[in-house]
Design a protein around this motif. Structure first.
Motif, PDB file in Angstrom:
ATOM      1  N   ARG A   1       0.834  -1.203   0.000  1.00 48.78           N
ATOM      2  CA  ARG A   1       0.000   0.000   0.000  1.00 48.78           C
ATOM      3  C   ARG A   1       0.867   1.250   0.000  1.00 48.78           C
ATOM      4  N   ASN A   2       0.338   2.322  -0.594  1.00 50.07           N
ATOM      5  CA  ASN A   2       1.032   3.607  -0.541  1.00 50.07           C
ATOM      6  C   ASN A   2       0.452   4.525   0.523  1.00 50.07           C
ATOM      7  N   ASP A   3      -0.468   3.976   1.342  1.00 51.69           N
ATOM      8  CA  ASP A   3      -1.069   4.760   2.422  1.00 51.69           C
ATOM      9  C   ASP A   3      -0.817   4.112   3.780  1.00 51.69           C
ATOM     10  N   ALA A   4       0.342   3.479   3.930  1.00 49.56           N
ATOM     11  CA  ALA A   4       0.643   2.782   5.186  1.00 49.56           C
ATOM     12  C   ALA A   4       0.580   3.720   6.376  1.00 49.56           C
ATOM     13  N   ASN A   5       0.942   4.989   6.158  1.00 50.10           N
ATOM     14  CA  ASN A   5       0.922   5.946   7.268  1.00 50.10           C
ATOM     15  C   ASN A   5      -0.471   6.060   7.888  1.00 50.10           C
ATOM     16  N   ALA A   6      -1.523   5.975   7.067  1.00 49.94           N
ATOM     17  CA  ALA A   6      -2.886   6.076   7.585  1.00 49.94           C
ATOM     18  C   ALA A   6      -3.297   4.834   8.370  1.00 49.94           C
ATOM     19  N   TRP A   7      -2.736   3.683   8.007  1.00 48.35           N
ATOM     20  CA  TRP A   7      -3.121   2.442   8.674  1.00 48.35           C
ATOM     21  C   TRP A   7      -2.690   2.406  10.132  1.00 48.35           C
ATOM     22  N   TYR A   8      -1.629   3.117  10.471  1.00 48.81           N
ATOM     23  CA  TYR A   8      -1.225   3.152  11.877  1.00 48.81           C
ATOM     24  C   TYR A   8      -2.323   3.787  12.734  1.00 48.81           C
ATOM     25  N   SER A   9      -3.072   4.725  12.164  1.00 45.91           N
ATOM     26  CA  SER A   9      -4.211   5.307  12.882  1.00 45.91           C
ATOM     27  C   SER A   9      -5.361   4.311  12.992  1.00 45.91           C
ATOM     28  N   ALA A  10      -5.522   3.468  11.989  1.00 48.24           N
ATOM     29  CA  ALA A  10      -6.629   2.497  11.983  1.00 48.24           C
ATOM     30  C   ALA A  10      -6.402   1.357  12.975  1.00 48.24           C
ATOM     31  N   PHE A  11      -5.138   0.982  13.185  1.00 48.18           N
ATOM     32  CA  PHE A  11      -4.825  -0.143  14.060  1.00 48.18           C
ATOM     33  C   PHE A  11      -4.978   0.230  15.533  1.00 48.18           C
ATOM     34  N   ASP A  12      -5.224  -0.796  16.354  1.00 48.46           N
ATOM     35  CA  ASP A  12      -5.213  -0.640  17.812  1.00 48.46           C
ATOM     36  C   ASP A  12      -3.902  -1.120  18.413  1.00 48.46           C
ATOM     37  N   ALA A  13      -3.150  -1.930  17.670  1.00 47.79           N
ATOM     38  CA  ALA A  13      -1.840  -2.397  18.121  1.00 47.79           C
ATOM     39  C   ALA A  13      -1.061  -2.876  16.910  1.00 47.79           C
ATOM     40  N   LEU A  14       0.253  -2.791  17.009  1.00 47.90           N
ATOM     41  CA  LEU A  14       1.133  -3.323  15.975  1.00 47.90           C
ATOM     42  C   LEU A  14       1.771  -4.597  16.496  1.00 47.90           C
ATOM     43  N   LEU A  15       1.695  -5.655  15.706  1.00 50.82           N
ATOM     44  CA  LEU A  15       2.325  -6.935  16.046  1.00 50.82           C
ATOM     45  C   LEU A  15       3.639  -7.035  15.289  1.00 50.82           C
ATOM     46  N   PHE A  16       4.736  -7.313  16.011  1.00 46.66           N
ATOM     47  CA  PHE A  16       6.056  -7.274  15.382  1.00 46.66           C
ATOM     48  C   PHE A  16       6.936  -8.403  15.940  1.00 46.66           C
ATOM     49  N   PRO A  17       6.675  -9.652  15.522  1.00 48.85           N
ATOM     50  CA  PRO A  17       7.382 -10.801  16.095  1.00 48.85           C
ATOM     51  C   PRO A  17       8.639 -11.213  15.309  1.00 48.85           C
ATOM     52  N   SER A  18       9.392 -10.243  14.803  1.00 47.45           N
ATOM     53  CA  SER A  18      10.524 -10.544  13.919  1.00 47.45           C
ATOM     54  C   SER A  18      11.569 -11.434  14.598  1.00 47.45           C
TER      55      SER A  18
END
Length: 367
Positions: A253-270
């Motif tokens: 997506r080219n609108d990833a910046n907006a998705w951070y507002s849509a999410f309630d949490a970021l999952l990052f199990p790298s």
């Protein structure tokens, strides 16, 4: 560049490229011909040029093509962003007589990826053979590729994985629009994971976590943003477990910046990281982050947003940790931007620093 796939490394380079003064500094991009996502229009519109080369997997042809290109276009500086693999383009650059050669470390490794880790281990001793200058996104990635002696010498230039901070400020309108488009209510728990699909990013474990999470919160949803080699396998796993109603694949997506507002949490199990851009972006949006203990603490600027969980913990622990973040979210009242700006993650400042460094090390006479 190596194979461009719209990941964090490419985003870091493009972020800086956008804010350089192109009358002073211009890039030619050399990318592998098996790339999935090259931002060609943006590069060309800014006056850059794009050259494709064979994959490094065809090593003799790769080095030969790089050397020919360097001989033809005669850049002042070759800046390689291929981590341990930088030994190959920088060898070609040296043979072509390019006077300034930068090796840039963006990542580390992971013992679980045996083949990749073995290859990196074989290449690391040669990491300082061909570059004239060393760069890294943080101290962990610097030490991993260049060693402690190089760090003690002070010879490493640090380039932050900086972003345009204002683009990531929490926005209630964007949140509502994206959630409405997905048919997700304001009260539903929406988790996001952003990054290319690869073993490193550990999306398979994210599916295991979601399987446990919906037992705690039956309405929870997970959205993936990105593409990559393991995406089809992950989709098959989702189907096998019957989790399609809870998981969405949104692609690149080219609108990833907006998705951070849509999410309630970021999952990052790298499984491993250098200094992940996604974690910086999420902090700018004030988004709670549940991350693995294999991610460097250098990325945790706003520590109140970060919860680190061991990769040895079972998926149920991860699921409960995600649920717990819902009670700690503070999206609209805290000044998350100021914390990151003070830490050097504003792209305008970082691009200016990079431009000054290029001018300093350039073989061209100073104006």
């Amino acid at each position: 560049m190596g194979r461009m796939m719209g990941g964090g490394l490419e985003a870091t380079i493009m972020n800086h490229y956008r804010f350089l003064n192109h009358d002073e500094v211009q890039f030619d991009f050399i990318v592998q011909e098996d790339s999935d996502h090259i931002p060609s229009k943006e590069i060309l519109d800014a006056g850059g040029r794009i050259y494709t080369v064979p994959s490094y997997k065809n090593l003799p042809n790769y080095i030969k093509t790089c050397k020919r290109l360097f001989t033809e276009i005669r850049p002042d500086i070759v800046h390689s962003n291929m981590n341990a693999l930088s030994v190959f383009p920088l060898r070609a650059a040296k043979e072509a007589g390019i006077p300034v050669r930068i090796a840039h470390s963006h990542s580390t490794d992971n013992p679980n990826e045996l083949i990749k880790t073995t290859a990196k281990a074989l290449l690391r001793p040669f990491s300082k053979m061909y570059p004239t200058h060393l760069a890294a996104c943080g101290t962990l990635s610097a030490e991993w590729l260049f060693g402690k002696a190089a760090m003690r010498s002070g010879g490493i230039h640090y380039i932050h994985n900086a972003i345009d901070l204002q683009r990531f400020v929490f926005n209630q309108d964007k949140r509502h629009a994206l959630r409405s488009a997905l048919g997700i209510s304001e009260n539903q728990f929406l988790i996001g994971q952003i990054g290319r699909f690869s073993t490193q990013k550990n999306q398979s474990f994210s599916i295991d976590i979601m399987q446990r999470l919906i037992q705690i919160d039956p309405n929870a949803m997970l959205v993936f943003l990105g593409i990559g080699d393991t995406m089809e396998d992950i989709k098959k796993k989702v189907a096998k477990l019957g989790l399609q109603p809870h998981i969405r694949f949104m692609g690149l997506r080219n609108d990833a910046n907006a998705w951070y507002s849509a999410f309630d949490a970021l999952l990052f199990p790298s499984l491993y990281e250098g200094l992940p851009l996604t974690v910086i972006e999420a902090q700018a949006a004030g988004l709670p982050i549940v991350t693995s203990d294999h991610v460097t603490e250098e990325a945790f600027i706003n520590k109140q947003l970060i919860t680190s969980v061991s990769l040895q913990s079972n998926p149920t622990v991860w699921a409960q940790t995600l649920v717990d973040t819902r009670t700690t979210s503070n999206r609209t009242t805290a000044d998350h931007i100021a914390v990151l700006q003070d830490a050097g993650y504003e792209i305008r400042d970082s691009a200016h620093d990079l431009q000054q460094w290029y001018r300093q090390i350039s073989p061209r006479p100073k104006a």
